[in-house]
Structure formats: structure tokens, C-alpha cells
Design an enzyme around this catalytic site. Structure first.
Site, PDB file in Angstrom:
ATOM      1  N   HIS A 173       0.965  -1.317  -0.246  1.00 40.95           N
ATOM      2  CA  HIS A 173       0.105   0.036   0.150  1.00 40.95           C
ATOM      3  C   HIS A 173       0.702   1.108  -0.008  1.00 40.95           C
ATOM      4  O   HIS A 173       2.032   1.181   0.590  1.00 40.95           O
ATOM      5  CB  HIS A 173      -0.921  -0.032   1.329  1.00 40.95           C
ATOM      6  N   GLU A 223       0.756   3.984   2.038  1.00 45.23           N
ATOM      7  CA  GLU A 223       1.362   4.421   3.219  1.00 45.23           C
ATOM      8  C   GLU A 223       2.461   3.539   3.786  1.00 45.23           C
ATOM      9  O   GLU A 223       3.340   4.110   4.192  1.00 45.23           O
ATOM     10  CB  GLU A 223       0.255   4.078   4.199  1.00 45.23           C
ATOM     11  N   CYS A 252      -6.442   1.917   5.735  1.00 47.17           N
ATOM     12  CA  CYS A 252      -7.192   0.759   6.105  1.00 47.17           C
ATOM     13  C   CYS A 252      -6.435   0.315   7.466  1.00 47.17           C
ATOM     14  O   CYS A 252      -5.876   1.039   8.019  1.00 47.17           O
ATOM     15  CB  CYS A 252      -6.668  -0.437   4.894  1.00 47.17           C
ATOM     16  N   CYS A 279      -2.555  -0.340   7.623  1.00 50.31           N
ATOM     17  CA  CYS A 279      -1.774   1.000   7.226  1.00 50.31           C
ATOM     18  C   CYS A 279      -2.147   1.896   8.677  1.00 50.31           C
ATOM     19  O   CYS A 279      -1.233   2.340   9.202  1.00 50.31           O
ATOM     20  CB  CYS A 279      -2.155   1.973   6.043  1.00 50.31           C
TER      21      CYS A 279
END
EC number: 3.5.4.33
Length: 155
Positions: free
Chosen positions: A46, A48, A76, A79
Site C-alpha cells: 500500500h 502508506e 485501511c 496501514c
């Protein structure tokens, strides 16, 4: 946030979901990331997570105190957990994620006072631009899928 949007555009060019993130320390970008889940075939790729990893390498520390994370989509659960564990004190995000966001939508992991460390969250910064990018991406994906399905049924 505009730099995070530029990261998201990089993901889009790679046919990845357009999500981008940056980590800022003392006015300097020390971590950048954009979604790479499909290209890397990794559930943890991801934006992040990649930005946090790069920032940690820059500071030579897993503690990202005195930093701010900017991300185009609400983080999410994974993260959000990484944000709390890396001690990022401030998070700024664009579009909310009612189906997967854990920074205010489904739950608020990042600001949960039961944790020893938490972040403050600033929501909705350039939300329309961030959200529109995602809506357009998925609209195009659905149109391509429909077009491919029609081509295969014509054969």
C-alpha cells in the site's frame, strides 16, 4: 496533499489503484509511496506502507515522531496499525473510505485512546480530487472489463 496525488497518478499509470502517500519531516519529504499491490503481488504494498518504510530508512529509525503522513485515501486497518506502531503523530487524508477506512469511517484505530501512541487526523483535504481519481479509475476498469467480455462473446 498535492505531492501525494502525484504519487497516486504514478500508480494509475501502472494500472494500480491510484492511491499515493508521502511522509514529511521538518518540511522535507522523506518518504513516498504509491499503490503497488498488483505489480508486486503483495497485500502490504500500500502507498502508506511504502512511504513509511522509506521514511524509516531515511531516519534510520522505526519511530517516525515529528512527521506527518499525507495520503489520498483514508488508511485501511493494516496501514492504520503501521501508523500507530511507527508513532506518526499527524495524518492528513483526502477521500474517505466507507468500506475499508479505519481512520474514522469503519472505526478509528488511529485516534483510539486505548493505544499508548495515537495520531491526530485531518480529514477531507482535497477530498473531491482524490475521490474523483478513484471513481474514474474504477469506472474505466469496469468499462474495459465489459468491453473485453463483449469481445469474447462475439468470438
Amino acid at each position: 496533499m498535492k505531492l501525494a496525488i502525484e504519487e497516486a497518478k504514478k500508480a494509475w499509470k501502472m494500472d494500480e489503484v491510484p492511491i499515493g502517500a508521502i511522509v514529511v519531516y521538518k518540511g522535507e519529504v522523506i518518504g513516498r509511496g504509491h499503490n503497488l499491490r498488483e505489480n508486486e503481488q503483495s497485500p502490504s504494498a500500500h502507498a502508506e506502507m511504502l512511504a513509511i518504510q522509506e521514511a524509516s530508512e531515511y531516519l534510520n529509525s522505526w519511530r517516525l515522531e515529528d512527521t506527518t503522513l499525507y495520503v489520498t485515501l483514508e488508511p485501511c486497518v493494516m496501514c492504520s496499525g503501521a501508523i500507530v506502531m511507527s508513532r506518526i503523530p499527524h495524518v492528513v487524508y483526502g477521500a474517505s473510505d466507507p468500506k475499508g477506512g479505519c481512520s474514522g469511517s469503519l472505526m478509528n484505530l488511529i485516534e483510539d485512546t486505548r493505544f499508548n501512541h495515537r495520531s491526530t487526523v485531518e480529514r477531507g483535504i482535497l477530498a473531491e480530487e482524490c475521490g474523483e481519481m478513484l471513481r474514474t479509475f474504477f469506472k474505466e476498469k469496469r468499462a474495459k472489463k465489459k468491453q473485453n467480455k463483449e469481445k469474447s462473446s462475439d468470438s
